[in-house]
Design a protein around this motif. Structure first.
Motif, PDB file in Angstrom:
ATOM      1  N   GLN A  20     -40.504 -49.311  23.027  1.00  0.00           N
ATOM      2  CA  GLN A  20     -40.173 -47.870  22.440  1.00  0.00           C
ATOM      3  C   GLN A  20     -39.989 -46.682  23.602  1.00  0.00           C
ATOM      4  O   GLN A  20     -39.294 -45.735  23.144  1.00  0.00           O
ATOM      5  N   MET A  21     -40.706 -46.623  24.521  1.00  0.00           N
ATOM      6  CA  MET A  21     -40.885 -45.769  25.389  1.00  0.00           C
ATOM      7  C   MET A  21     -39.681 -45.736  26.369  1.00  0.00           C
ATOM      8  O   MET A  21     -39.368 -44.428  26.849  1.00  0.00           O
ATOM      9  N   GLN A  22     -39.134 -46.712  26.659  1.00  0.00           N
ATOM     10  CA  GLN A  22     -38.040 -46.882  27.604  1.00  0.00           C
ATOM     11  C   GLN A  22     -36.808 -45.980  26.882  1.00  0.00           C
ATOM     12  O   GLN A  22     -35.936 -45.793  27.755  1.00  0.00           O
ATOM     13  N   ARG A  23     -36.679 -45.781  25.641  1.00  0.00           N
ATOM     14  CA  ARG A  23     -35.708 -44.748  25.151  1.00  0.00           C
ATOM     15  C   ARG A  23     -35.839 -43.557  25.584  1.00  0.00           C
ATOM     16  O   ARG A  23     -34.777 -42.805  25.517  1.00  0.00           O
ATOM     17  N   PHE A  24     -36.724 -42.941  26.084  1.00  0.00           N
ATOM     18  CA  PHE A  24     -36.933 -41.751  26.310  1.00  0.00           C
ATOM     19  C   PHE A  24     -37.163 -41.379  28.128  1.00  0.00           C
ATOM     20  O   PHE A  24     -37.711 -40.512  28.375  1.00  0.00           O
ATOM     21  N   GLY A  25     -37.102 -42.685  28.595  1.00  0.00           N
ATOM     22  CA  GLY A  25     -37.214 -42.879  30.194  1.00  0.00           C
ATOM     23  C   GLY A  25     -38.814 -42.783  30.584  1.00  0.00           C
ATOM     24  O   GLY A  25     -39.119 -42.168  31.523  1.00  0.00           O
ATOM     25  N   ALA A  26     -39.710 -42.974  29.560  1.00  0.00           N
ATOM     26  CA  ALA A  26     -41.150 -43.022  29.850  1.00  0.00           C
ATOM     27  C   ALA A  26     -41.903 -44.243  29.774  1.00  0.00           C
ATOM     28  O   ALA A  26     -43.049 -44.320  29.138  1.00  0.00           O
ATOM     29  N   ALA A  27     -41.169 -45.229  30.166  1.00  0.00           N
ATOM     30  CA  ALA A  27     -41.863 -46.572  30.229  1.00  0.00           C
ATOM     31  C   ALA A  27     -43.117 -46.809  31.052  1.00  0.00           C
ATOM     32  O   ALA A  27     -43.795 -47.533  30.752  1.00  0.00           O
ATOM     33  N   MET A  28     -43.268 -45.808  31.941  1.00  0.00           N
ATOM     34  CA  MET A  28     -44.227 -45.666  32.765  1.00  0.00           C
ATOM     35  C   MET A  28     -45.688 -45.493  31.898  1.00  0.00           C
ATOM     36  O   MET A  28     -46.797 -45.833  32.299  1.00  0.00           O
ATOM     37  N   PHE A  29     -45.640 -44.790  31.007  1.00  0.00           N
ATOM     38  CA  PHE A  29     -46.634 -44.398  30.235  1.00  0.00           C
ATOM     39  C   PHE A  29     -47.346 -45.413  29.381  1.00  0.00           C
ATOM     40  O   PHE A  29     -48.337 -45.277  28.788  1.00  0.00           O
ATOM     41  N   VAL A  30     -46.457 -46.399  29.287  1.00  0.00           N
ATOM     42  CA  VAL A  30     -47.043 -47.689  28.569  1.00  0.00           C
ATOM     43  C   VAL A  30     -48.577 -48.057  29.342  1.00  0.00           C
ATOM     44  O   VAL A  30     -49.346 -48.504  28.562  1.00  0.00           O
ATOM     45  N   VAL A  31     -48.588 -47.969  30.741  1.00  0.00           N
ATOM     46  CA  VAL A  31     -49.977 -48.006  31.231  1.00  0.00           C
ATOM     47  C   VAL A  31     -50.929 -47.316  30.646  1.00  0.00           C
ATOM     48  O   VAL A  31     -52.075 -47.805  30.186  1.00  0.00           O
ATOM     49  N   ASP A  32     -50.992 -46.090  30.407  1.00  0.00           N
ATOM     50  CA  ASP A  32     -51.745 -45.223  29.741  1.00  0.00           C
ATOM     51  C   ASP A  32     -52.172 -45.548  28.295  1.00  0.00           C
ATOM     52  O   ASP A  32     -53.137 -45.707  27.891  1.00  0.00           O
ATOM     53  N   LEU A  33     -50.986 -46.094  27.764  1.00  0.00           N
ATOM     54  CA  LEU A  33     -51.108 -46.547  26.309  1.00  0.00           C
ATOM     55  C   LEU A  33     -52.074 -47.527  26.207  1.00  0.00           C
ATOM     56  O   LEU A  33     -53.020 -47.744  25.566  1.00  0.00           O
ATOM     57  N   THR A  34     -51.736 -48.565  26.975  1.00  0.00           N
ATOM     58  CA  THR A  34     -52.585 -49.857  27.054  1.00  0.00           C
ATOM     59  C   THR A  34     -53.853 -49.636  27.388  1.00  0.00           C
ATOM     60  O   THR A  34     -55.029 -50.111  26.790  1.00  0.00           O
ATOM     61  N   GLY A  35     -54.036 -49.187  28.475  1.00  0.00           N
ATOM     62  CA  GLY A  35     -55.468 -48.761  29.043  1.00  0.00           C
ATOM     63  C   GLY A  35     -56.169 -48.169  28.121  1.00  0.00           C
ATOM     64  O   GLY A  35     -57.554 -48.376  27.922  1.00  0.00           O
ATOM     65  N   ILE A  36     -55.824 -46.943  27.375  1.00  0.00           N
ATOM     66  CA  ILE A  36     -56.658 -46.114  26.601  1.00  0.00           C
ATOM     67  C   ILE A  36     -56.982 -46.943  25.392  1.00  0.00           C
ATOM     68  O   ILE A  36     -58.133 -46.990  24.748  1.00  0.00           O
ATOM     69  N   LEU A  37     -55.852 -47.380  24.703  1.00  0.00           N
ATOM     70  CA  LEU A  37     -56.215 -48.014  23.528  1.00  0.00           C
ATOM     71  C   LEU A  37     -57.007 -49.456  23.648  1.00  0.00           C
ATOM     72  O   LEU A  37     -57.720 -49.664  22.597  1.00  0.00           O
ATOM     73  N   VAL A  38     -56.735 -50.276  24.756  1.00  0.00           N
ATOM     74  CA  VAL A  38     -57.703 -51.229  24.681  1.00  0.00           C
ATOM     75  C   VAL A  38     -59.008 -51.204  25.095  1.00  0.00           C
ATOM     76  O   VAL A  38     -59.936 -51.492  24.466  1.00  0.00           O
ATOM     77  N   LEU A  39     -59.191 -49.992  25.917  1.00  0.00           N
ATOM     78  CA  LEU A  39     -60.685 -49.916  26.450  1.00  0.00           C
ATOM     79  C   LEU A  39     -61.393 -49.002  25.435  1.00  0.00           C
ATOM     80  O   LEU A  39     -62.796 -49.266  25.120  1.00  0.00           O
ATOM     81  N   ARG A  40     -60.917 -48.278  24.705  1.00  0.00           N
ATOM     82  CA  ARG A  40     -61.652 -47.326  23.795  1.00  0.00           C
ATOM     83  C   ARG A  40     -61.828 -48.085  22.187  1.00  0.00           C
ATOM     84  O   ARG A  40     -62.493 -47.865  21.558  1.00  0.00           O
ATOM     85  N   GLU A  41     -60.464 -48.724  21.824  1.00  0.00           N
ATOM     86  CA  GLU A  41     -60.489 -49.146  20.496  1.00  0.00           C
ATOM     87  C   GLU A  41     -60.215 -50.811  20.441  1.00  0.00           C
ATOM     88  O   GLU A  41     -61.057 -51.368  19.761  1.00  0.00           O
ATOM     89  N   LEU A  42     -59.006 -51.010  20.713  1.00  0.00           N
ATOM     90  CA  LEU A  42     -58.742 -52.754  20.422  1.00  0.00           C
ATOM     91  C   LEU A  42     -59.922 -53.625  21.040  1.00  0.00           C
ATOM     92  O   LEU A  42     -59.955 -54.513  20.485  1.00  0.00           O
ATOM     93  N   GLY A  43     -60.301 -53.463  22.232  1.00  0.00           N
ATOM     94  CA  GLY A  43     -61.170 -54.394  22.816  1.00  0.00           C
ATOM     95  C   GLY A  43     -62.543 -54.663  22.163  1.00  0.00           C
ATOM     96  O   GLY A  43     -62.857 -55.949  21.600  1.00  0.00           O
ATOM     97  N   VAL A  44     -63.021 -53.538  21.649  1.00  0.00           N
ATOM     98  CA  VAL A  44     -64.275 -54.023  20.818  1.00  0.00           C
ATOM     99  C   VAL A  44     -64.004 -54.120  19.355  1.00  0.00           C
ATOM    100  O   VAL A  44     -64.823 -55.040  18.690  1.00  0.00           O
ATOM    101  N   LEU A  45     -62.755 -53.591  19.001  1.00  0.00           N
ATOM    102  CA  LEU A  45     -62.577 -53.980  17.629  1.00  0.00           C
ATOM    103  C   LEU A  45     -62.068 -55.445  17.221  1.00  0.00           C
ATOM    104  O   LEU A  45     -62.585 -56.002  16.366  1.00  0.00           O
ATOM    105  N   LEU A  46     -61.397 -55.822  18.153  1.00  0.00           N
ATOM    106  CA  LEU A  46     -60.879 -57.250  18.125  1.00  0.00           C
ATOM    107  C   LEU A  46     -62.072 -58.148  18.293  1.00  0.00           C
ATOM    108  O   LEU A  46     -62.183 -59.311  17.577  1.00  0.00           O
TER     109      LEU A  46
END
Length: 381
Positions: A197-223
């Motif tokens: 999704q992000m490479q359409r806007f040339g922001a593929a690098m921000f996937v690191v921010d998305l993955t890190g924050i989402l996993v550490l704050r929500e997905l890790g404990v929820l799953l």
């Protein structure tokens, strides 16, 4: 030799008697039903008979539970207008059998109403009342567990350390493969979709921010919590429910032991200790999966991924997920144990409580995650 059942009228003594003869047994069920119907009609008569009619069982042959139940049913149906129809000349063994299999009318439930809106509102009201009662029982059970923990703090020698270690192995160590595998795959999926999704806007690098924050704050404990609720929570309910069905819990009380201290406290403590560790492993596995996909799919090398991840997150991001884990563990342990102690004496009850345990635990885990998200957003953490 079996003789056919029969009913005859005898008025020789001046009083009407119905003489029952033959064998009234289950092997002659058809004939028994026919003669019982005849007996009921003779008792009812044409409606003009006012005197009582005795049923003479002095010449009856064999009698089993089927014959006794049918005879008593015919007697009650034929004498429904209030006249008496007593059994006379009855042998003691037949009299005892007739008393034990006494015919009783089945109580029919009241007919359902036809106002669908009223029925719907009544159903909603019953559900709300049941939910309130269930919450009250859950809070009461939580109080019992807290009291059990307090007693163990005051008397540490009563703590069953081997049971705690065994539960740690069952709930934590044996859950590591499935928890890490699922988290790894979810991390891969999140990173792949984020890059797409992000490479359409040339922001593929921000996937690191998305993955890190989402996993550490929500997905890790929820799953992790959802998987533990399905795996260990159902096991807790099934184990305690089976012990309840076999009266092992009652046996513990008879021996002077508290089932909460012996069975529930080690399980809850194992979850309180094990779930944060599993959450940490799940978060690391998800980040590993996200980094691997980012390298293969997005061309983000591991050193760039780690550098970007370090800039995107801080220690508070990591701690948010771990802070939630003990509360999730407490909810899962309390619900699973409470449902296990509520099992009745049938296999159907056990299956129903195990299902309720998993559904309620997963529901409450998601609700608590949402509440924590609102709380951390309100305090800007």
């Amino acid at each position: 030799m079996t003789t056919d059942p029969n009913v005859a009228i005898d008025e020789s003594s001046g009083a009407t008697r119905l003489v029952v003869t033959g064998d009234w047994v289950s092997t002659q069920a058809t004939a028994v039903e026919e003669q019982a119907a005849l007996l009921a009609r003779q008792l009812a008569g044409d409606g003009s008979r006012t005197q009582d009619v005795a049923i003479d069982l002095g010449e009856i042959g064999r009698l089993d539970t089927v014959g006794a139940w049918v005879l008593d049913r015919a007697r009650q149906e034929g004498a429904a207008d209030g006249r008496k129809a007593p059994f006379v000349n009855t042998r003691p063994d037949h009299l005892l059998l007739l008393e034990k299999v006494h015919y009783r009318e089945v109580e029919r439930p009241p007919a359902a109403g036809h106002w669908r809106l009223i029925d719907f509102l009544a159903s909603v009201g019953e559900s709300v009342v049941d939910f309130g009662r269930e919450m009250g029982r859950g809070v009461s059970f939580l109080g019992e567990v807290v009291a059990g923990l307090a007693r163990l703090v005051v008397h540490p020698g009563r703590f069953r350390f081997p049971a705690f270690v065994n539960q740690m192995e069952q709930t934590a160590f044996r859950s590591v493969p499935i928890v890490t595998l699922i988290s790894f795959l979810v991390g891969c999926i999140v990173a792949q979709q984020g890059i797409f999704q992000m490479q359409r806007f040339g922001a593929a690098m921000f996937v690191v921010d998305l993955t890190g924050i989402l996993v550490l704050r929500e997905l890790g404990v929820l799953l992790t919590s959802i998987m533990i609720a399905g795996r260990s929570g159902s096991a807790f309910t099934a184990e305690l429910g089976s012990m309840k069905m076999r009266e092992e819990i009652d046996a513990l009380r008879v021996m002077g032991l508290d089932p909460v201290e012996v069975l529930i406290v080690p399980r809850v403590l194992a979850l309180l200790v094990g779930l944060p560790m599993l959450t940490f492993l799940a978060s690391m596995a998800a980040l590993l999966g996200g980094g691997l996909v980012a390298w293969i799919y997005g061309g983000i090398t591991p050193d760039i991924f780690l550098a970007r991840l370090k800039a995107a997150i801080d220690f508070s991001t990591f701690m948010v997920g771990l802070v939630k884990a003990p509360f999730m563990a407490l909810v899962i342990g309390i619900i699973a144990s409470h449902e296990g102690m509520a099992v009745g004496g049938s296999a159907e009850s056990l299956g129903r409580q195990v299902t309720a345990s998993v559904v309620k635990a997963i529901f409450m885990v998601i609700v608590m995650d949402g509440l924590f998200a609102v709380f951390f957003a309100a305090i800007n953490f």
